[in-house]
Design a protein around this motif. Structure first.
Motif, PDB file in Angstrom:
ATOM      1  N   LEU A   1       0.851  -1.115   0.100  1.00  0.00           N
ATOM      2  CA  LEU A   1       0.004   0.050  -0.104  1.00  0.00           C
ATOM      3  C   LEU A   1       0.833   1.298   0.023  1.00  0.00           C
ATOM      4  O   LEU A   1       1.943   1.145   0.306  1.00  0.00           O
ATOM      5  CB  LEU A   1      -0.900   0.065   1.331  1.00  0.00           C
ATOM      6  CG  LEU A   1      -1.987  -1.155   1.172  1.00  0.00           C
ATOM      7  CD1 LEU A   1      -2.832  -0.923   2.730  1.00  0.00           C
ATOM      8  CD2 LEU A   1      -2.921  -1.197   0.160  1.00  0.00           C
TER       9      LEU A   1
ATOM     10  N   HIS B   1       2.137   4.970   0.768  1.00  0.00           N
ATOM     11  CA  HIS B   1       2.204   5.735   1.880  1.00  0.00           C
ATOM     12  C   HIS B   1       2.767   7.203   1.415  1.00  0.00           C
ATOM     13  O   HIS B   1       3.942   7.026   0.787  1.00  0.00           O
ATOM     14  CB  HIS B   1       2.643   5.347   3.072  1.00  0.00           C
ATOM     15  CG  HIS B   1       2.014   4.097   3.959  1.00  0.00           C
ATOM     16  ND1 HIS B   1       1.690   3.230   3.307  1.00  0.00           N
ATOM     17  CD2 HIS B   1       1.108   4.333   4.805  1.00  0.00           C
ATOM     18  CE1 HIS B   1       1.007   2.182   4.085  1.00  0.00           C
ATOM     19  NE2 HIS B   1       0.634   3.029   5.157  1.00  0.00           N
TER      20      HIS B   1
ATOM     21  N   ASP C   1      -4.553   5.946   0.680  1.00  0.00           N
ATOM     22  CA  ASP C   1      -6.311   5.640   1.008  1.00  0.00           C
ATOM     23  C   ASP C   1      -6.779   6.618   1.664  1.00  0.00           C
ATOM     24  O   ASP C   1      -7.930   7.041   1.527  1.00  0.00           O
ATOM     25  CB  ASP C   1      -6.446   4.092   1.311  1.00  0.00           C
ATOM     26  CG  ASP C   1      -6.170   3.347   0.282  1.00  0.00           C
ATOM     27  OD1 ASP C   1      -5.871   3.657  -0.883  1.00  0.00           O
ATOM     28  OD2 ASP C   1      -5.994   1.869   0.656  1.00  0.00           O
TER      29      ASP C   1
ATOM     30  N   LYS D   1      -7.505   9.760   0.190  1.00  0.00           N
ATOM     31  CA  LYS D   1      -8.588   9.700  -0.859  1.00  0.00           C
ATOM     32  C   LYS D   1      -9.951   9.297  -0.293  1.00  0.00           C
ATOM     33  O   LYS D   1     -11.096   9.982  -0.736  1.00  0.00           O
ATOM     34  CB  LYS D   1      -8.531   8.209  -1.771  1.00  0.00           C
ATOM     35  CG  LYS D   1      -7.242   8.496  -2.644  1.00  0.00           C
ATOM     36  CD  LYS D   1      -7.128   7.359  -3.751  1.00  0.00           C
ATOM     37  CE  LYS D   1      -6.506   6.138  -2.972  1.00  0.00           C
ATOM     38  NZ  LYS D   1      -6.142   4.861  -3.790  1.00  0.00           N
ATOM     39  N   ARG D   2     -10.121   8.731   0.987  1.00  0.00           N
ATOM     40  CA  ARG D   2     -11.062   8.907   1.753  1.00  0.00           C
ATOM     41  C   ARG D   2     -11.561  10.167   2.238  1.00  0.00           C
ATOM     42  O   ARG D   2     -12.874  10.529   2.220  1.00  0.00           O
ATOM     43  CB  ARG D   2     -11.064   8.083   3.087  1.00  0.00           C
ATOM     44  CG  ARG D   2     -11.113   6.593   2.718  1.00  0.00           C
ATOM     45  CD  ARG D   2     -11.232   6.056   4.172  1.00  0.00           C
ATOM     46  NE  ARG D   2     -10.270   6.062   5.074  1.00  0.00           N
ATOM     47  CZ  ARG D   2      -9.385   5.049   5.187  1.00  0.00           C
ATOM     48  NH1 ARG D   2      -9.141   3.909   4.294  1.00  0.00           N
ATOM     49  NH2 ARG D   2      -8.248   5.257   5.904  1.00  0.00           N
TER      50      ARG D   2
ATOM     51  N   ALA E   1      -2.295   4.813  -6.539  1.00  0.00           N
ATOM     52  CA  ALA E   1      -3.536   5.562  -6.299  1.00  0.00           C
ATOM     53  C   ALA E   1      -4.617   5.137  -7.439  1.00  0.00           C
ATOM     54  O   ALA E   1      -5.783   5.334  -7.012  1.00  0.00           O
ATOM     55  CB  ALA E   1      -3.285   7.018  -6.053  1.00  0.00           C
TER      56      ALA E   1
ATOM     57  N   ALA F   1      -5.783   1.291  -7.522  1.00  0.00           N
ATOM     58  CA  ALA F   1      -6.572   0.881  -6.202  1.00  0.00           C
ATOM     59  C   ALA F   1      -8.207   1.194  -6.428  1.00  0.00           C
ATOM     60  O   ALA F   1      -8.877   0.846  -6.037  1.00  0.00           O
ATOM     61  CB  ALA F   1      -6.250   1.625  -4.888  1.00  0.00           C
ATOM     62  N   MET F   2      -8.244   2.479  -7.061  1.00  0.00           N
ATOM     63  CA  MET F   2      -9.518   3.292  -7.657  1.00  0.00           C
ATOM     64  C   MET F   2     -10.206   2.361  -8.526  1.00  0.00           C
ATOM     65  O   MET F   2     -11.286   2.530  -8.811  1.00  0.00           O
ATOM     66  CB  MET F   2      -9.302   4.489  -7.602  1.00  0.00           C
ATOM     67  CG  MET F   2      -9.035   5.362  -6.460  1.00  0.00           C
ATOM     68  SD  MET F   2      -8.377   7.095  -6.740  1.00  0.00           S
ATOM     69  CE  MET F   2      -9.957   7.842  -7.654  1.00  0.00           C
TER      70      MET F   2
ATOM     71  N   SER G   1     -14.948  -1.855  -5.206  1.00  0.00           N
ATOM     72  CA  SER G   1     -13.931  -1.058  -4.409  1.00  0.00           C
ATOM     73  C   SER G   1     -15.014  -0.082  -3.532  1.00  0.00           C
ATOM     74  O   SER G   1     -15.570   0.813  -4.571  1.00  0.00           O
ATOM     75  CB  SER G   1     -12.861  -0.326  -4.901  1.00  0.00           C
ATOM     76  OG  SER G   1     -12.250   0.560  -4.221  1.00  0.00           O
TER      77      SER G   1
ATOM     78  N   LEU H   1     -14.037   2.624  -1.878  1.00  0.00           N
ATOM     79  CA  LEU H   1     -13.487   3.767  -2.145  1.00  0.00           C
ATOM     80  C   LEU H   1     -13.615   4.360  -3.292  1.00  0.00           C
ATOM     81  O   LEU H   1     -14.189   5.542  -3.635  1.00  0.00           O
ATOM     82  CB  LEU H   1     -12.012   3.636  -2.026  1.00  0.00           C
ATOM     83  CG  LEU H   1     -11.073   5.004  -2.406  1.00  0.00           C
ATOM     84  CD1 LEU H   1     -11.436   5.983  -1.217  1.00  0.00           C
ATOM     85  CD2 LEU H   1      -9.641   4.740  -2.158  1.00  0.00           C
ATOM     86  N   SER H   2     -13.633   3.437  -4.594  1.00  0.00           N
ATOM     87  CA  SER H   2     -14.069   3.935  -5.923  1.00  0.00           C
ATOM     88  C   SER H   2     -15.448   4.174  -6.184  1.00  0.00           C
ATOM     89  O   SER H   2     -15.732   5.234  -6.544  1.00  0.00           O
ATOM     90  CB  SER H   2     -13.679   2.571  -6.873  1.00  0.00           C
ATOM     91  OG  SER H   2     -14.124   3.007  -8.149  1.00  0.00           O
TER      92      SER H   2
END
Length: 435
Positions: free
Chosen positions: A101, A103, A122, A125-126, A148, A151-152, A157, A159-160
């Motif tokens: 992940l 950072h 993440d 993005k939140r 980034a 992951a989306m 997802s 988050l997506s």
């Protein structure tokens, strides 16, 4: 390709947070001097009185934040206040944890404990996902920043799904597996330089057009290609209303060199005079007590003749500094009229050993590994270098001798010589004889 008409956000209800880390406390995270200019010039473009889209008070800059609190507070406030556009930009080191992940490094980040000392991408993005702004833009100028985007795009997802509700645009400097680039001696990092160049285009460019411009520039230089992800026509917005020329600003180092000098001491004359008077007083008292005044006069004169020149030399030596100079030619040490120099063309790699080879007390030494066919440069400390395994190494000296900060020194070396710096662990892995 025909460019769509750009949409200009409402600056009165828009917010931007620009985060950058160029200096780090951990020696394994090299400084990125260009980050400061990245932040300053991007803010100038976004808040330009004629062509910018943001009032200056709506553009927060966090330079070298040390902890999560300041980053979280700025993101939370911007997410609450932004109604039209929320822009978040980061420049610095991108680090991966054991799970892969991404950072974002802060100035106090420990690469060995990135989970606890870095900011998870993440999490950023939140914050974007919770914002009520209609348009949300995330720009990452760091290594592995393409994660980034990856992951989306994962199916299912959460988050997506959060980010897809409104218009979202993610622009990253590189792919999920490649490093980002900060060319030594340049004012900006490679990605942000291309971004600023796109913002200075004669006609305002949409984010999609900005991405195409950056892609063309980086690909033409043989660098990893930038990544993008656009949701709900967010790629049609523009970050400036017209050409903005980034501020030229002062050069990173106008003299073309970075000099380290031992810290200045207090003026020596008064302190050394007091020492000499006290020492001579003690000698005179002892001699008077055990030998009488005649012995005192004789031996006192002898002591003055011996100690006087020693103290005089000591005073003069205090006025001669030890300097370490890093420039385009190589590494150079200066002590009075004595100099020693080793050119970059003769150097295979350079780094700082926590302990000099074969010693216990000599710590934090700058060491150079020469190329196989390079001559041994004269002028360096002979006795210290006698402990080396062969003539392919040169111990330049202790960092404390030159008052050299290890992080700034590494940054200087990488600025002028590129990626030849090696950590203590890397040097020992290359040659265990250096232990």
């Amino acid at each position: 390709m025909r460019q769509s008409a750009p949409r200009f956000p409402d600056g009165a209800t828009s917010q931007a947070v620009l985060i950058g880390c160029g200096d780090y406390t951990d020696i394994d995270l090299p400084a990125i001097p260009a980050v400061g200019a990245n932040l300053a010039d991007l803010r100038a473009a976004l808040t330009d009185q004629t062509h910018g889209i943001l009032p200056p008070e709506h553009c927060r800059v966090l330079a070298d934040p040390a902890d999560h609190r300041s980053v979280g507070a700025a993101l939370a406030q911007a997410a609450r206040e932004a109604e039209d556009l929320l822009l978040v930009y980061y420049a610095g080191h991108g680090l991966l944890d054991e799970g892969g992940l991404l950072h974002l490094a802060l100035s106090s980040t420990d690469p060995g404990h990135v989970d606890f000392t870095g900011v998870p991408a993440d999490l950023v993005k939140r914050y974007l996902g919770r914002a009520r702004a209609r348009l949300r833009v995330l720009v990452l100028d760091c290594c592995f920043s393409g994660r980034a985007v990856a992951a989306m795009t994962e199916s299912g997802s959460l988050l997506s799904a959060q980010l897809d509700v409104g218009g979202t645009y993610t622009l990253t400097s590189t792919t999920a597996t490649a490093p980002s680039h900060a060319p030594p001696g340049q004012r900006h990092t490679a990605f942000t330089a291309a971004l600023l160049d796109a913002l200075s285009h004669p006609e305002p460019l949409t984010l999609d057009a900005v991405h195409r411009h950056i892609d063309s520039v980086l690909q033409g230089r043989g660098l990893p290609r930038p990544q993008r992800r656009s949701v709900n026509a967010a790629g049609e917005i523009a970050l400036v209303r017209g050409p903005v020329r980034p501020h030229a600003g002062p050069p990173t180092d106008g003299e073309g060199e970075i000099r380290f000098r031992e810290p200045s001491s207090d003026p020596p004359t008064r302190r050394d005079t007091i020492k000499a008077v006290l020492l001579l007083t003690v000698i005179a008292a002892v001699m008077t007590l055990f030998g009488g005044w005649r012995v005192t006069l004789i031996w006192g004169g002898v002591a003055a003749l011996i100690l006087g020149p020693i103290l005089l030399v000591n005073v003069r030596r205090r006025d001669v500094h030890y300097d370490l100079v890093v420039d385009g030619d190589g590494l150079r040490t200066e002590h009075g009229t004595r100099t020693a120099h080793v050119p970059w063309t003769d150097i295979e790699c350079v780094g700082v050993l926590r302990r000099a080879p074969g010693t216990v007390l000599i710590a934090n030494v700058l060491i150079v590994r020469l190329k196989a066919d390079a001559p041994w440069p004269p002028g360096f400390h002979k006795r210290l270098n006698q402990r080396l395994p062969d003539r392919h190494y040169v111990i330049v000296g202790r960092l404390g001798t030159y008052g050299a900060d290890p992080v700034r020194l590494r940054s200087a070396i990488e600025r002028f010589a590129g990626g030849i710096y090696r950590t203590d662990q890397q040097l020992l892995e290359m040659d265990p004889r250096l232990r």
